[in-house]
Design a protein around this motif. Structure first.
Motif, mmCIF file in Angstrom:
data_model
loop_
_atom_site.group_PDB
_atom_site.id
_atom_site.type_symbol
_atom_site.label_atom_id
_atom_site.label_comp_id
_atom_site.label_asym_id
_atom_site.label_seq_id
_atom_site.Cartn_x
_atom_site.Cartn_y
_atom_site.Cartn_z
ATOM 1 N N TYR A 197 0.784 -1.232 0.000
ATOM 2 C CA TYR A 197 0.000 0.000 0.000
ATOM 3 C C TYR A 197 0.821 1.290 0.000
ATOM 4 O O TYR A 197 0.297 2.329 -0.388
ATOM 5 C CB TYR A 197 -0.927 0.024 1.220
ATOM 6 N N HIS A 198 2.064 1.270 0.447
ATOM 7 C CA HIS A 198 2.775 2.528 0.660
ATOM 8 C C HIS A 198 4.097 2.673 -0.083
ATOM 9 O O HIS A 198 4.602 3.785 -0.211
ATOM 10 C CB HIS A 198 3.046 2.728 2.158
ATOM 11 N N LEU A 199 4.663 1.586 -0.557
ATOM 12 C CA LEU A 199 6.014 1.629 -1.112
ATOM 13 C C LEU A 199 6.131 2.556 -2.320
ATOM 14 O O LEU A 199 7.033 3.394 -2.382
ATOM 15 C CB LEU A 199 6.495 0.225 -1.469
ATOM 16 N N LYS A 200 5.220 2.440 -3.270
ATOM 17 C CA LYS A 200 5.297 3.283 -4.472
ATOM 18 C C LYS A 200 5.237 4.767 -4.118
ATOM 19 O O LYS A 200 6.022 5.574 -4.611
ATOM 20 C CB LYS A 200 4.175 2.944 -5.449
ATOM 21 N N ALA A 201 4.297 5.124 -3.256
ATOM 22 C CA ALA A 201 4.156 6.533 -2.871
ATOM 23 C C ALA A 201 5.387 7.020 -2.125
ATOM 24 O O ALA A 201 5.852 8.142 -2.343
ATOM 25 C CB ALA A 201 2.906 6.723 -2.009
ATOM 26 N N CYS A 202 5.934 6.172 -1.280
ATOM 27 C CA CYS A 202 7.125 6.549 -0.520
ATOM 28 C C CYS A 202 8.314 6.746 -1.455
ATOM 29 O O CYS A 202 9.045 7.737 -1.347
ATOM 30 C CB CYS A 202 7.431 5.486 0.525
ATOM 31 N N VAL A 203 8.521 5.817 -2.384
ATOM 32 C CA VAL A 203 9.618 5.933 -3.343
ATOM 33 C C VAL A 203 9.477 7.221 -4.149
ATOM 34 O O VAL A 203 10.442 7.971 -4.326
ATOM 35 C CB VAL A 203 9.671 4.704 -4.272
ATOM 36 N N ASN A 204 8.269 7.491 -4.633
ATOM 37 C CA ASN A 204 8.045 8.708 -5.422
ATOM 38 C C ASN A 204 8.265 9.979 -4.612
ATOM 39 O O ASN A 204 8.673 11.003 -5.144
ATOM 40 C CB ASN A 204 6.632 8.721 -6.009
ATOM 41 N N SER A 205 8.011 9.907 -3.327
ATOM 42 C CA SER A 205 8.092 11.095 -2.489
ATOM 43 C C SER A 205 9.504 11.388 -1.968
ATOM 44 O O SER A 205 9.915 12.547 -1.951
ATOM 45 C CB SER A 205 7.136 10.945 -1.306
ATOM 46 N N ILE A 206 10.249 10.365 -1.555
ATOM 47 C CA ILE A 206 11.512 10.650 -0.871
ATOM 48 C C ILE A 206 12.762 10.171 -1.580
ATOM 49 O O ILE A 206 13.862 10.557 -1.198
ATOM 50 C CB ILE A 206 11.504 10.098 0.575
ATOM 51 N N SER A 207 12.648 9.325 -2.608
ATOM 52 C CA SER A 207 13.849 8.821 -3.278
ATOM 53 C C SER A 207 14.530 9.924 -4.065
ATOM 54 O O SER A 207 13.876 10.769 -4.667
ATOM 55 C CB SER A 207 13.505 7.662 -4.213
ATOM 56 N N GLN A 208 15.854 9.880 -4.067
ATOM 57 C CA GLN A 208 16.642 10.894 -4.753
ATOM 58 C C GLN A 208 18.011 10.323 -5.091
ATOM 59 O O GLN A 208 18.342 9.214 -4.707
ATOM 60 C CB GLN A 208 16.792 12.111 -3.853
ATOM 61 N N SER A 209 18.810 11.083 -5.811
ATOM 62 C CA SER A 209 20.207 10.731 -6.061
ATOM 63 C C SER A 209 21.056 11.472 -5.040
ATOM 64 O O SER A 209 20.837 12.657 -4.796
ATOM 65 C CB SER A 209 20.626 11.143 -7.465
ATOM 66 N N VAL A 210 22.029 10.770 -4.463
ATOM 67 C CA VAL A 210 22.869 11.360 -3.425
ATOM 68 C C VAL A 210 24.323 11.105 -3.782
ATOM 69 O O VAL A 210 24.695 9.997 -4.173
ATOM 70 C CB VAL A 210 22.541 10.748 -2.040
ATOM 71 N N ASP A 211 25.153 12.132 -3.647
ATOM 72 C CA ASP A 211 26.591 11.977 -3.845
ATOM 73 C C ASP A 211 27.204 11.361 -2.603
ATOM 74 O O ASP A 211 26.995 11.839 -1.494
ATOM 75 C CB ASP A 211 27.248 13.336 -4.112
ATOM 76 N N GLY A 212 27.989 10.292 -2.800
ATOM 77 C CA GLY A 212 28.668 9.635 -1.698
ATOM 78 C C GLY A 212 29.965 10.339 -1.347
ATOM 79 O O GLY A 212 30.360 11.320 -1.978
ATOM 80 N N THR A 213 30.640 9.820 -0.358
ATOM 81 C CA THR A 213 31.861 10.456 0.130
ATOM 82 C C THR A 213 33.039 10.277 -0.817
ATOM 83 O O THR A 213 33.919 11.113 -0.876
ATOM 84 C CB THR A 213 32.247 9.894 1.509
ATOM 85 N N LEU A 214 33.095 9.194 -1.573
ATOM 86 C CA LEU A 214 34.231 8.930 -2.454
ATOM 87 C C LEU A 214 33.886 9.176 -3.924
ATOM 88 O O LEU A 214 34.449 8.547 -4.812
ATOM 89 C CB LEU A 214 34.718 7.490 -2.266
ATOM 90 N N GLY A 215 32.977 10.079 -4.180
ATOM 91 C CA GLY A 215 32.613 10.414 -5.547
ATOM 92 C C GLY A 215 31.541 9.519 -6.147
ATOM 93 O O GLY A 215 31.174 9.685 -7.297
ATOM 94 N N GLN A 216 31.036 8.552 -5.374
ATOM 95 C CA GLN A 216 29.972 7.701 -5.891
ATOM 96 C C GLN A 216 28.667 8.485 -5.925
ATOM 97 O O GLN A 216 28.464 9.393 -5.133
ATOM 98 C CB GLN A 216 29.749 6.465 -5.011
ATOM 99 N N VAL A 217 27.781 8.088 -6.824
ATOM 100 C CA VAL A 217 26.440 8.644 -6.853
ATOM 101 C C VAL A 217 25.485 7.492 -6.604
ATOM 102 O O VAL A 217 25.502 6.487 -7.307
ATOM 103 C CB VAL A 217 26.136 9.321 -8.210
#
Length: 184
Positions: free
Chosen positions: A65-85
């Motif tokens: 019931y909630h996974l799709k809405a949660c992914v659409n709402s809070i998922s993003q791309s984040v830069d890691g500490t060693l240059g990873q994305v």
């Protein structure tokens, strides 16, 4: 020495004012971070067979019931500490806010418990798979179900919201739900 203590108290009052909840939150944050670094956060998941029925039910309902809405709402791309994305990830604090906003948790403590159940139930994981769930700026991601889960205890009637598999996630029997509180 007394002057330093007194001036520190005045500075705290100037910065935070009379908002006691913010002071408590900052102190709790510092305590959590200190404990995590002190104990190195050695975390191992419980076995699937040892998961409580409440955890299985929480994970099943979240996926359905909630996974799709949660992914659409809070998922993003984040830069890691060693240059990873890192793609399609989120911060623990963002999940906590989302859980409270949609009514799945009453407060931050309840949301942290909910997040812990999602990690134990293999719905999400820390990016290095070594951390518990924290209401902090730690990076987490939702776990995609494997292509074949015939021997998996995590079975549902729908396709995986994160992938194209036709696997079923977290189906628990009616017998397992007898021990659950009536509000589940």
């Amino acid at each position: 020495m007394l002057f330093i203590i007194f001036s520190s108290a005045i500075m705290l009052f100037i910065i935070f004012g009379l908002v006691i909840s913010e002071v408590k939150e900052k102190l709790a944050s510092l305590a959590d971070i200190a404990l995590a670094h002190l104990f190195k956060d050695d975390f191992t998941l419980p076995t699937v067979e040892s998961l409580r029925p409440e955890t299985l039910l929480t994970c099943q309902r979240f996926r359905q019931y909630h996974l799709k809405a949660c992914v659409n709402s809070i998922s993003q791309s984040v830069d890691g500490t060693l240059g990873q994305v890192y793609e399609e990830v989120f911060m623990g604090s963002e999940l906590v806010k989302w859980l409270i906003n949609v009514g799945l948790a009453e407060d931050r403590h309840d949301a942290c418990e909910y997040g812990t159940r999602l990690i134990e139930g293999r719905v999400m994981e820390h990016i290095d798979k070594k951390k518990k769930f924290y209401d902090r700026e730690y990076i987490y991601r939702f776990v995609k179900l494997p292509a074949t889960a015939s021997n998996s205890p995590f079975i549902t009637n729908e396709t995986d919201p994160l992938g194209d598999s036709s696997d079923e996630a977290f189906q628990i029997s009616r017998q397992d739900t007898r021990s659950l509180p009536p509000w589940f």
